[in-house]
Design a protein around this motif. Sequence first.
Motif, short mmCIF file in Angstrom:
data_model
loop_
_atom_site.label_atom_id
_atom_site.label_comp_id
_atom_site.label_asym_id
_atom_site.label_seq_id
_atom_site.Cartn_x
_atom_site.Cartn_y
_atom_site.Cartn_z
N UNK A 139 0.81 -1.24 0.00
CA UNK A 139 0.00 0.00 0.00
C UNK A 139 0.84 1.28 0.00
N UNK A 140 1.92 1.26 -0.74
CA UNK A 140 2.75 2.47 -0.81
C UNK A 140 2.30 3.36 -1.98
N UNK A 141 1.45 2.81 -2.87
CA UNK A 141 1.10 3.57 -4.07
C UNK A 141 -0.26 4.23 -3.88
N UNK A 142 -0.28 5.56 -4.08
CA UNK A 142 -1.54 6.32 -3.99
C UNK A 142 -2.01 6.52 -2.57
N UNK A 143 -1.14 6.34 -1.60
CA UNK A 143 -1.58 6.47 -0.20
C UNK A 143 -0.79 7.53 0.57
N UNK A 144 -0.16 8.45 -0.14
CA UNK A 144 0.56 9.53 0.54
C UNK A 144 2.02 9.19 0.81
N UNK A 145 2.67 10.07 1.61
CA UNK A 145 4.11 9.90 1.81
C UNK A 145 4.48 8.63 2.57
N UNK A 146 5.56 8.01 2.16
CA UNK A 146 6.13 6.86 2.90
C UNK A 146 7.63 6.87 2.68
N UNK A 147 8.34 6.10 3.51
CA UNK A 147 9.81 6.08 3.42
C UNK A 147 10.22 4.97 2.46
N UNK A 148 10.75 5.34 1.31
CA UNK A 148 11.08 4.31 0.32
C UNK A 148 12.47 3.69 0.57
N UNK A 149 13.25 4.33 1.47
CA UNK A 149 14.63 3.88 1.70
C UNK A 149 14.75 2.39 1.99
N UNK A 150 13.89 1.86 2.89
CA UNK A 150 14.06 0.46 3.29
C UNK A 150 13.69 -0.49 2.14
N UNK A 151 12.71 -0.09 1.30
CA UNK A 151 12.32 -0.95 0.16
C UNK A 151 13.47 -1.03 -0.84
N UNK A 152 14.09 0.13 -1.10
CA UNK A 152 15.19 0.14 -2.07
C UNK A 152 16.39 -0.61 -1.49
N UNK A 153 16.59 -0.48 -0.17
CA UNK A 153 17.68 -1.23 0.48
C UNK A 153 17.49 -2.72 0.27
N UNK A 154 16.26 -3.20 0.44
CA UNK A 154 15.99 -4.63 0.26
C UNK A 154 16.25 -5.05 -1.18
N UNK A 155 15.79 -4.18 -2.11
CA UNK A 155 16.00 -4.50 -3.53
C UNK A 155 17.50 -4.63 -3.84
N UNK A 156 18.30 -3.67 -3.37
CA UNK A 156 19.73 -3.69 -3.67
C UNK A 156 20.38 -4.94 -3.12
N UNK A 157 19.97 -5.30 -1.92
CA UNK A 157 20.54 -6.50 -1.31
C UNK A 157 20.16 -7.74 -2.12
N UNK A 158 18.90 -7.82 -2.52
CA UNK A 158 18.46 -8.99 -3.29
C UNK A 158 19.17 -9.06 -4.63
N UNK A 159 19.36 -7.88 -5.26
CA UNK A 159 20.04 -7.87 -6.56
C UNK A 159 21.45 -8.41 -6.40
N UNK A 160 22.14 -7.98 -5.35
CA UNK A 160 23.50 -8.47 -5.11
C UNK A 160 23.46 -9.96 -4.79
N UNK A 161 22.55 -10.36 -3.90
CA UNK A 161 22.47 -11.76 -3.50
C UNK A 161 22.30 -12.67 -4.71
#
Length: 483
Positions: A139-161
């Motif tokens: 529910x991050x889309x269309x629901x106002x401000x949220x902190x995207x930092x942790x989602x991108x952190x997870x993505x970067x880690x998964x990409x490396x993994x």
Amino acid sequence: MFLVLLCVGITLWYVAFRYKRRRLYELADLVPGPETKIPLIGIIEESLKPVVLSMDFASSITNPIDVEFVTKKCLQKYDMLLKIFRSFNGDSGIFAPVHIWTRRRKLTVAAYSPKVVNSYVDVIVQKTEELTERLRDNNCVGTGPFKIGSYIGEYSLEAIFEAALGVNNTRLSDSKRSAFIKATTHIFASVATRLFSVWLWPDFIYYLTPSGREFKRCMDLTTTFADEIIQNKRKELKISQEQIAEMYNDDGPKKVSCFLEHLLLLSSKDNITDLELKEEVLTFLFAGTDTSSVGICNTLKLLAKYPKVQEKLYQEIMEVLGDPSRTLVKEDLQNLKYLERVIKESLRLFPPVPIISREAEEEIQLHRFLASGTRVPAHAGIIILVWGIGRDPEQWGPDADCFDPDRFLPGRKTGLFVPFSTGPRNCLGYQFAFISMKLALTAILRRYKVTGEEESGPVPVIDCSFNVMMKAKDGYEICLEER
Ligand code: HEM
């Protein structure tokens, strides 16, 4: 009697200490600066602020002549900072003393070659798809401000993994992944705090404090994790020496599925020890995840601030894709030229790694000290101010602080671009980082519009703090809207 002996001892130690460093004091005297000099304390009273206090000679540089000279000739990292950094990454490539680094760089460089890195594109695209779905599912889309930092952190880690370490995501439970991310975040924060707290520098004090004990717990967690990854891959790879020889030619690996496979194959060929393997895997995890994720997050913040730039980028992505539902392939990357300029401009203004440290192995002359006549003594520290270089009006013009991706258009004069450093000890992962950043940004922008606080002028402001990386204090708060 004891007191007299103690006083004599301290005096002798002080005299010897000053004598050993006489050349340093001679040269330091020539540097223009505050006059007050109290024995032992120096100019401490003038800097009762959160600064790194040191009894060493350390100079910061932004001048391109000095930066090019230092990155080429001074390959040793600055010892004072190193002791703290090495507490989390041992002798791995990034912080290794030159004699160890030379061998490691030679062994690992082939694993970062464009051929190998390009072969990761399909896997990373898959990870970007999962990222955009996760954003919607949470529910991050269309629901106002949220902190995207942790989602991108997870993505970067998964990409490396998955791409670089060959660890399939399905094997990585959510709890393990988030424990690893929490541990690395804590490790970086602890290193940053320790750097600015002289009293925490001695190991025997630091590891007695709650922060030191927590740091150790996080380190144990990440190293156990790295060990597990290596052992699992080793089991998968039951290959004979003859097969290994066949997989290599003089230029390096002919065909390997990932960075870790390359290292494991090399470990039988070139006697890489288990400890070396573990240190290099940790390097990949530490150097490769937070850096790229901060780069992506800063770019998203900038796109929210400058909707016209975002719109131009969206149009480019649509043009390159043709069919909006088509999956991106590696050939598309070279056509996303505006995206490349946007990322470069974001890295210039907000470099994730704000400083690079080096040590003068012998006495050297820096351009910045020509006027004062001083030289940099042997073993002095040199801090390359990456943040300052990117914003230097002498290099980038009077609009150096403004966000203008088109300054990277071919034919336009640019300054020194050093977010990935330069010279023989530059960042090995910059191609991987560019691919990971381009793919994540494309995946997000083709589906979602990024909004947030628009900037009123051309100079973007992101309130950052030093956490080894330079990160936004608000955890990268933005809004996403469905396109
Ligand atoms: C935006 C992302 C990144 C930035 C800004 C960045 C920046 C840097 C910087 C400034 C250095 C120090 C260079 C020096 O001392 O001169 C470095 C070293 C290094 N980086 Fe990166 N990096 C990024 C991503 C990555 C990634 C994704 C990887 C791995 C996949 C990686 C692997 C390394 C390694 C192995 C070194 C040590 C090189 C050596 O000492 O030989 N980096 N990086």
